[in-house]
Design a protein around this motif. Structure first.
Motif, mmCIF file in Angstrom:
data_model
loop_
_atom_site.group_PDB
_atom_site.id
_atom_site.type_symbol
_atom_site.label_atom_id
_atom_site.label_comp_id
_atom_site.label_asym_id
_atom_site.label_seq_id
_atom_site.Cartn_x
_atom_site.Cartn_y
_atom_site.Cartn_z
ATOM 1 N N LEU A 13 0.798 -1.221 0.000
ATOM 2 C CA LEU A 13 0.000 0.000 0.000
ATOM 3 C C LEU A 13 0.834 1.276 0.000
ATOM 4 O O LEU A 13 0.288 2.365 0.004
ATOM 5 N N SER A 14 2.141 1.162 -0.010
ATOM 6 C CA SER A 14 2.977 2.364 0.032
ATOM 7 C C SER A 14 3.080 2.991 -1.356
ATOM 8 O O SER A 14 3.001 2.311 -2.371
ATOM 9 N N LEU A 15 3.252 4.302 -1.366
ATOM 10 C CA LEU A 15 3.405 5.037 -2.619
ATOM 11 C C LEU A 15 4.730 5.769 -2.611
ATOM 12 O O LEU A 15 5.146 6.321 -1.587
ATOM 13 N N GLU A 16 5.341 5.810 -3.757
ATOM 14 C CA GLU A 16 6.578 6.569 -3.901
ATOM 15 C C GLU A 16 6.244 8.055 -3.885
ATOM 16 O O GLU A 16 5.200 8.462 -4.420
ATOM 17 N N PRO A 17 7.096 8.890 -3.318
ATOM 18 C CA PRO A 17 6.832 10.337 -3.314
ATOM 19 C C PRO A 17 6.665 10.914 -4.718
ATOM 20 O O PRO A 17 5.853 11.800 -4.936
ATOM 21 N N LEU A 18 7.428 10.413 -5.671
ATOM 22 C CA LEU A 18 7.307 10.897 -7.050
ATOM 23 C C LEU A 18 5.909 10.595 -7.599
ATOM 24 O O LEU A 18 5.295 11.439 -8.269
ATOM 25 N N THR A 19 5.386 9.414 -7.310
ATOM 26 C CA THR A 19 4.045 9.040 -7.769
ATOM 27 C C THR A 19 2.994 9.965 -7.174
ATOM 28 O O THR A 19 2.107 10.443 -7.879
ATOM 29 N N VAL A 20 3.103 10.220 -5.880
ATOM 30 C CA VAL A 20 2.152 11.126 -5.220
ATOM 31 C C VAL A 20 2.255 12.524 -5.822
ATOM 32 O O VAL A 20 1.247 13.176 -6.089
ATOM 33 N N GLY A 21 3.480 12.990 -6.084
ATOM 34 C CA GLY A 21 3.672 14.302 -6.686
ATOM 35 C C GLY A 21 3.059 14.404 -8.069
ATOM 36 O O GLY A 21 2.419 15.409 -8.412
ATOM 37 N N VAL A 22 3.219 13.368 -8.873
ATOM 38 C CA VAL A 22 2.641 13.368 -10.222
ATOM 39 C C VAL A 22 1.125 13.375 -10.148
ATOM 40 O O VAL A 22 0.456 14.103 -10.899
ATOM 41 N N ILE A 23 0.547 12.581 -9.250
ATOM 42 C CA ILE A 23 -0.912 12.552 -9.094
ATOM 43 C C ILE A 23 -1.428 13.922 -8.667
ATOM 44 O O ILE A 23 -2.426 14.427 -9.192
ATOM 45 N N LEU A 24 -0.755 14.556 -7.708
ATOM 46 C CA LEU A 24 -1.169 15.889 -7.259
ATOM 47 C C LEU A 24 -1.033 16.924 -8.372
ATOM 48 O O LEU A 24 -1.892 17.791 -8.526
ATOM 49 N N ALA A 25 0.030 16.832 -9.156
ATOM 50 C CA ALA A 25 0.216 17.769 -10.274
ATOM 51 C C ALA A 25 -0.887 17.592 -11.322
ATOM 52 O O ALA A 25 -1.425 18.579 -11.835
ATOM 53 N N MET A 26 -1.230 16.339 -11.631
ATOM 54 C CA MET A 26 -2.305 16.100 -12.601
ATOM 55 C C MET A 26 -3.640 16.604 -12.072
ATOM 56 O O MET A 26 -4.451 17.142 -12.825
ATOM 57 N N THR A 27 -3.849 16.456 -10.769
ATOM 58 C CA THR A 27 -5.073 16.968 -10.161
ATOM 59 C C THR A 27 -5.145 18.477 -10.284
ATOM 60 O O THR A 27 -6.183 19.045 -10.649
ATOM 61 N N ALA A 28 -4.024 19.145 -9.996
ATOM 62 C CA ALA A 28 -3.992 20.607 -10.083
ATOM 63 C C ALA A 28 -4.242 21.078 -11.511
ATOM 64 O O ALA A 28 -5.010 22.028 -11.732
ATOM 65 N N VAL A 29 -3.634 20.432 -12.483
ATOM 66 C CA VAL A 29 -3.825 20.819 -13.886
ATOM 67 C C VAL A 29 -5.279 20.601 -14.303
ATOM 68 O O VAL A 29 -5.868 21.441 -14.987
ATOM 69 N N THR A 30 -5.875 19.497 -13.875
ATOM 70 C CA THR A 30 -7.276 19.228 -14.207
ATOM 71 C C THR A 30 -8.196 20.291 -13.623
ATOM 72 O O THR A 30 -9.076 20.821 -14.301
ATOM 73 N N VAL A 31 -7.987 20.623 -12.350
ATOM 74 C CA VAL A 31 -8.823 21.632 -11.692
ATOM 75 C C VAL A 31 -8.632 22.991 -12.363
ATOM 76 O O VAL A 31 -9.605 23.702 -12.639
ATOM 77 N N LEU A 32 -7.397 23.363 -12.637
ATOM 78 C CA LEU A 32 -7.138 24.653 -13.284
ATOM 79 C C LEU A 32 -7.759 24.712 -14.679
ATOM 80 O O LEU A 32 -8.279 25.758 -15.088
ATOM 81 N N THR A 33 -7.719 23.621 -15.403
ATOM 82 C CA THR A 33 -8.326 23.582 -16.733
ATOM 83 C C THR A 33 -9.840 23.779 -16.638
ATOM 84 O O THR A 33 -10.418 24.561 -17.398
ATOM 85 N N LYS A 34 -10.478 23.076 -15.712
ATOM 86 C CA LYS A 34 -11.931 23.213 -15.572
ATOM 87 C C LYS A 34 -12.312 24.609 -15.098
ATOM 88 O O LYS A 34 -13.214 25.237 -15.653
ATOM 89 N N VAL A 35 -11.636 25.111 -14.080
ATOM 90 C CA VAL A 35 -11.943 26.447 -13.559
ATOM 91 C C VAL A 35 -11.648 27.508 -14.613
ATOM 92 O O VAL A 35 -12.429 28.445 -14.810
#
Length: 112
Positions: A13-35
């Motif tokens: 169940l552990s996640l690499e920090p890079l994976t978490v960072g990429v997921i958060l970056a994709m989330t931010a880009v998605t939200v910014l695109t919609k807004v």
């Protein structure tokens, strides 16, 4: 089973920090695109032609995503597509047509 493979639950169940960072970056880009899209539509006057184009965009995206699969599909996929068209034509309910398509392709694949 995981113990047999030499894994424990914490490792699985552990996640690499890079994976978490990429997921958060994709989330931010998605939200910014919609807004940003909502902000842009509110601040720009839309012509009738542009509004008509935007209204059919979701359907065009679905066709672009599913079209190649349907073109490469067999009788089960074509049968399910026909079922979707029939349900949509008779009911004009997109959710019902979607459910009919999923149930149809599963049923046709098991039968054909």
């Amino acid at each position: 089973m995981m113990r047999e493979l030499g894994l424990d639950l914490a490792d699985a169940l552990s996640l690499e920090p890079l994976t978490v960072g990429v997921i958060l970056a994709m989330t931010a880009v998605t939200v910014l695109t919609k807004v940003g899209g909502i902000w842009l539509v509110r601040h720009v006057e839309l012509s009738d032609r542009l509004e008509a184009g935007l209204s059919v965009l979701p359907g065009a995206i679905v066709i672009a995503v599913l079209g190649p699969d349907l073109a490469n599909g067999g009788p089960a996929e074509w049968g399910a597509a026909g079922l979707v068209l029939l349900v949509m034509w008779r009911t004009e309910n997109i959710l019902l047509a979607l459910i009919a398509g999923v149930v149809g392709v599963v049923t046709f694949r098991s039968v054909l």
